[in-house]
Design an enzyme around this catalytic site. Sequence first.
Site, PDB file in Angstrom:
ATOM      1  N   ALA A  12       0.693  -1.245   0.172  1.00  0.00           N
ATOM      2  CA  ALA A  12      -0.050  -0.101   0.216  1.00  0.00           C
ATOM      3  C   ALA A  12       0.885   1.303  -0.055  1.00  0.00           C
ATOM      4  O   ALA A  12       0.953   1.981  -0.955  1.00  0.00           O
ATOM      5  CB  ALA A  12      -0.865  -0.006   1.281  1.00  0.00           C
ATOM      6  N   ALA A  13       1.633   1.478   1.104  1.00  0.00           N
ATOM      7  CA  ALA A  13       2.274   2.814   1.055  1.00  0.00           C
ATOM      8  C   ALA A  13       3.658   2.833  -0.027  1.00  0.00           C
ATOM      9  O   ALA A  13       3.730   3.899  -0.663  1.00  0.00           O
ATOM     10  CB  ALA A  13       2.978   2.607   2.567  1.00  0.00           C
ATOM     11  N   CYS A  46      -6.672  -6.286   3.840  1.00  0.00           N
ATOM     12  CA  CYS A  46      -7.994  -6.019   4.521  1.00  0.00           C
ATOM     13  C   CYS A  46      -8.864  -6.990   4.027  1.00  0.00           C
ATOM     14  O   CYS A  46      -9.878  -7.284   4.653  1.00  0.00           O
ATOM     15  CB  CYS A  46      -8.472  -4.637   4.125  1.00  0.00           C
ATOM     16  SG  CYS A  46      -6.937  -3.325   4.151  1.00  0.00           S
ATOM     17  N   VAL A  83      15.462  -6.085   0.812  1.00  0.00           N
ATOM     18  CA  VAL A  83      16.593  -5.306   0.999  1.00  0.00           C
ATOM     19  C   VAL A  83      17.263  -5.664   2.542  1.00  0.00           C
ATOM     20  O   VAL A  83      16.358  -5.744   3.354  1.00  0.00           O
ATOM     21  CB  VAL A  83      16.038  -3.822   1.019  1.00  0.00           C
ATOM     22  CG1 VAL A  83      17.147  -2.667   1.576  1.00  0.00           C
ATOM     23  CG2 VAL A  83      15.514  -3.463  -0.420  1.00  0.00           C
ATOM     24  N   TYR A 434     -32.117  13.232   7.121  1.00  0.00           N
ATOM     25  CA  TYR A 434     -32.938  12.431   7.976  1.00  0.00           C
ATOM     26  C   TYR A 434     -33.970  11.899   6.940  1.00  0.00           C
ATOM     27  O   TYR A 434     -34.616  12.860   6.255  1.00  0.00           O
ATOM     28  CB  TYR A 434     -33.661  13.212   9.256  1.00  0.00           C
ATOM     29  CG  TYR A 434     -34.980  12.627   9.688  1.00  0.00           C
ATOM     30  CD1 TYR A 434     -35.021  11.291  10.052  1.00  0.00           C
ATOM     31  CD2 TYR A 434     -36.081  13.351   9.454  1.00  0.00           C
ATOM     32  CE1 TYR A 434     -36.214  10.663  10.578  1.00  0.00           C
ATOM     33  CE2 TYR A 434     -37.271  12.675   9.708  1.00  0.00           C
ATOM     34  CZ  TYR A 434     -37.391  11.376  10.313  1.00  0.00           C
ATOM     35  OH  TYR A 434     -38.411  10.755  10.687  1.00  0.00           O
ATOM     36  N   ARG A 450     -26.062  15.218  22.530  1.00  0.00           N
ATOM     37  CA  ARG A 450     -26.847  16.005  23.467  1.00  0.00           C
ATOM     38  C   ARG A 450     -26.901  15.460  24.913  1.00  0.00           C
ATOM     39  O   ARG A 450     -26.607  16.298  25.985  1.00  0.00           O
ATOM     40  CB  ARG A 450     -28.558  15.804  23.063  1.00  0.00           C
ATOM     41  CG  ARG A 450     -28.960  16.519  21.747  1.00  0.00           C
ATOM     42  CD  ARG A 450     -30.385  16.298  21.370  1.00  0.00           C
ATOM     43  NE  ARG A 450     -31.146  16.398  22.324  1.00  0.00           N
ATOM     44  CZ  ARG A 450     -32.467  16.554  22.083  1.00  0.00           C
ATOM     45  NH1 ARG A 450     -32.941  15.809  21.085  1.00  0.00           N
ATOM     46  NH2 ARG A 450     -33.438  16.762  23.015  1.00  0.00           N
TER      47      ARG A 450
HETATM   48  C1  LIG Z   1      -6.225  -9.640   7.865  1.00  0.00           C
HETATM   49  C2  LIG Z   1      -6.148  -8.063   7.906  1.00  0.00           C
HETATM   50  C3  LIG Z   1      -6.936  -7.113   7.539  1.00  0.00           C
HETATM   51  C4  LIG Z   1      -7.091  -5.990   7.644  1.00  0.00           C
HETATM   52  N1  LIG Z   1      -7.922  -5.134   7.485  1.00  0.00           N
HETATM   53  C5  LIG Z   1      -7.820  -3.779   7.444  1.00  0.00           C
HETATM   54  C6  LIG Z   1      -9.020  -2.692   7.165  1.00  0.00           C
HETATM   55  O1  LIG Z   1     -10.130  -3.218   7.214  1.00  0.00           O
HETATM   56  N2  LIG Z   1      -8.920  -1.466   7.378  1.00  0.00           N
HETATM   57  C7  LIG Z   1      -7.501  -0.851   7.301  1.00  0.00           C
HETATM   58  O2  LIG Z   1      -7.530   0.204   7.135  1.00  0.00           O
HETATM   59  N3  LIG Z   1      -6.346  -1.755   7.337  1.00  0.00           N
HETATM   60  C8  LIG Z   1      -6.676  -3.126   7.556  1.00  0.00           C
HETATM   61  N4  LIG Z   1      -5.680  -3.943   7.457  1.00  0.00           N
HETATM   62  C9  LIG Z   1      -4.152  -3.447   7.869  1.00  0.00           C
HETATM   63  C10 LIG Z   1      -3.567  -2.886   6.347  1.00  0.00           C
HETATM   64  O3  LIG Z   1      -3.476  -4.350   5.480  1.00  0.00           O
HETATM   65  C11 LIG Z   1      -2.371  -2.486   6.521  1.00  0.00           C
HETATM   66  O4  LIG Z   1      -2.357  -1.420   7.430  1.00  0.00           O
HETATM   67  C12 LIG Z   1      -1.529  -2.334   5.186  1.00  0.00           C
HETATM   68  O5  LIG Z   1      -1.389  -3.348   4.421  1.00  0.00           O
HETATM   69  C13 LIG Z   1      -0.155  -1.314   5.494  1.00  0.00           C
HETATM   70  O6  LIG Z   1       0.476  -1.049   4.132  1.00  0.00           O
HETATM   71  P1  LIG Z   1       2.026  -0.932   4.131  1.00  0.00           P
HETATM   72  O7  LIG Z   1       2.435  -0.689   2.635  1.00  0.00           O
HETATM   73  O8  LIG Z   1       2.486  -0.075   5.360  1.00  0.00           O
HETATM   74  O9  LIG Z   1       2.548  -2.407   4.827  1.00  0.00           O
HETATM   75  P2  LIG Z   1       2.625  -3.850   4.142  1.00  0.00           P
HETATM   76  O10 LIG Z   1       1.004  -3.762   3.468  1.00  0.00           O
HETATM   77  O11 LIG Z   1       2.904  -4.853   5.391  1.00  0.00           O
HETATM   78  O12 LIG Z   1       3.547  -4.019   2.833  1.00  0.00           O
HETATM   79  C14 LIG Z   1       4.840  -3.896   3.395  1.00  0.00           C
HETATM   80  C15 LIG Z   1       5.636  -4.816   2.263  1.00  0.00           C
HETATM   81  O13 LIG Z   1       7.031  -4.666   2.452  1.00  0.00           O
HETATM   82  C16 LIG Z   1       7.645  -5.739   2.221  1.00  0.00           C
HETATM   83  N5  LIG Z   1       8.855  -5.792   2.731  1.00  0.00           N
HETATM   84  C17 LIG Z   1       9.291  -5.510   4.115  1.00  0.00           C
HETATM   85  N6  LIG Z   1      10.539  -5.623   4.465  1.00  0.00           N
HETATM   86  C18 LIG Z   1      11.114  -5.678   3.320  1.00  0.00           C
HETATM   87  C19 LIG Z   1      12.504  -5.652   2.753  1.00  0.00           C
HETATM   88  N7  LIG Z   1      13.269  -5.455   3.723  1.00  0.00           N
HETATM   89  N8  LIG Z   1      12.826  -5.777   1.435  1.00  0.00           N
HETATM   90  C20 LIG Z   1      11.663  -6.093   0.735  1.00  0.00           C
HETATM   91  N9  LIG Z   1      10.232  -5.929   0.852  1.00  0.00           N
HETATM   92  C21 LIG Z   1      10.129  -5.813   2.187  1.00  0.00           C
HETATM   93  C22 LIG Z   1       6.453  -6.825   2.817  1.00  0.00           C
HETATM   94  O14 LIG Z   1       6.824  -7.903   2.139  1.00  0.00           O
HETATM   95  C23 LIG Z   1       5.230  -6.322   2.280  1.00  0.00           C
HETATM   96  O15 LIG Z   1       4.737  -6.776   1.213  1.00  0.00           O
HETATM   97  C24 LIG Z   1      -5.680  -5.290   7.725  1.00  0.00           C
HETATM   98  C25 LIG Z   1      -4.560  -6.177   7.824  1.00  0.00           C
HETATM   99  C26 LIG Z   1      -4.735  -7.490   7.788  1.00  0.00           C
HETATM  100  C27 LIG Z   1      -3.609  -8.348   7.836  1.00  0.00           C
END
Ligand SMILES: Cc1cc2nc3c(=O)[nH]c(=O)nc-3n(C[C@H](O)[C@H](O)[C@H](O)COP(=O)(O)OP(=O)(O)OC[C@H]3O[C@@H](n4cnc5c(N)ncnc54)[C@H](O)[C@@H]3O)c2cc1C
Length: 461
Positions: A12-13, A46, A83, A434, A450
Amino acid sequence: MSERLVVIGGDAAGMSAASQARRLKKPEELEIVAFERGTFTSFSACGIPYWVGGDVEERDDLIARTPEAHRERAIDVRMRTEVVEIDARQRRVRSRDLASGTEEWTTYDKLVIATGARPVRPDLPGIDAPGVHGVQTLDDGQALIDTLTKTKGRRAVVIGAGYIGVEMAEALLHRGYEVTVVNRGQEPMSTLDPDMGRLVHEAMTGMGITMVNDAEVTKILTGDDGRARAVATDDREFPADVVVLGIGVRPETALARDAGLPLGEHGGLLTDLGMRVRGPVADGAIWAGGDCVEVLNLVSGREQHIALGTHANKHGQVIGSNVGGGYATFPGVVGTAVSKVCDLEIARTGLREKDARAAGLQYVAVTIESTSRAGYYPGAALMTVKMLAERRTGRLLGTQIVGREGAGKRVDVAAVALTARMTVEQMTALDLGYAPPFSPVWDPVLVAARKAVTAVRSGGA
Ligand SMILES: Cc1cc2nc3c(=O)[nH]c(=O)nc-3n(C[C@H](O)[C@H](O)[C@H](O)COP(=O)(O)OP(=O)(O)OC[C@H]3O[C@@H](n4cnc5c(N)ncnc54)[C@H](O)[C@@H]3O)c2cc1C
């Protein structure tokens, strides 16, 4: 002259940052290299509970953009490549191809750390036994589905009763399992106050889920075949054909720590409002976002670690704008979250009572019951709203909602009010929509406001 942006983490990020930077800069202006140690990019963790539970049919429905789709947009995604070191002084990262073991250095002009969070996996006997599953990645989800499909068992134990735990309880219930949720806390959903968590407990019990609170898991017992067969606490055993872990996550910041980058008290990276990593080591060339950073809670004024996709996507957007030569900031969060178990919706924003106390705030707390629609309209369902307001000023501090259809997303009104630093008195005058099918003439959030006004006026309970 072309610059190089290196991104660590392909979900995501990281990929939001890469995509936004690519929108702003042409390939000849900015080369983008993204390292991902896993097998997927831009996927929705999610959605895993709903895929496991059968609401979502295909794994690929949870993938927003594949590595190939990113490459078509001139983002050089290197899959199954981890990394293993950041050398901030020389502005380079060392990566390892996980298939061949080959390592190489890649220099950067700008670096984005988006390594996410690591699920807590306590070092308990039996934790690595077949039949014990995490649900962090699509591979985890597939492995769990394989276990559920191939084994004949019918009993599931979920360890942890946060939102992932309760969502997985629903998924397993949908698949016909007898579900037990073993929870260390006083009540499920520790992101709520215990009195609201109790409502979740009661509703889940009513759904046929066995809820066990105040229980510390001590081991996973295995059978002769080595597979998990029960979850043990100090004084009880819960038979299990499958065990799902939902115990929470910690920021994945070992790389950043080893590079000398600043971490906060919750272990997340510290950034400024533009998501640039603070301090001299980062030297202005490193950004970080998503589950690996700490965020400012705008209500308490304190830094927190909140692992949510909603923040990760926004962080990525902000980072991408800034590294792409634009300007954006992420001011902070008010702590909004929503989830559900079957037809029970659970929502919160702002501070719980214990957060308010920890922040040194004096408050009043009120709880009301109302309905999702006009009482006479078919389908009107009960909901409970708890609201906290600051003593004397009446500023809204937090709202928690537990109820059936239509309850959860009502929390967004309170999230907006918190962001605007509204008082509960101002909230009572909000011009909310409403009509009988949508709400009573006084929306439940306004009824709570309220009651909070009365409590504030009387000086607090
Ligand atoms: C079951 C579940 C349900 C969820 N439901 C919700 C929800 O309903 N609403 C909500 O807002 N959030 C939800 N979340 C949380 C959401 O999925 C995470 O907050 C989001 O994925 C975070 O994104 P990110 O990119 O920060 O990290 P991540 O999605 O964890 O991605 C990080 C990536 O970096 C990679 N990585 C890490 N270290 C290294 C490295 N050294 N070298 C190369 N690659 C690396 C990992 O493999 C991973 O793919 C849920 C999470 C789970 C597990």
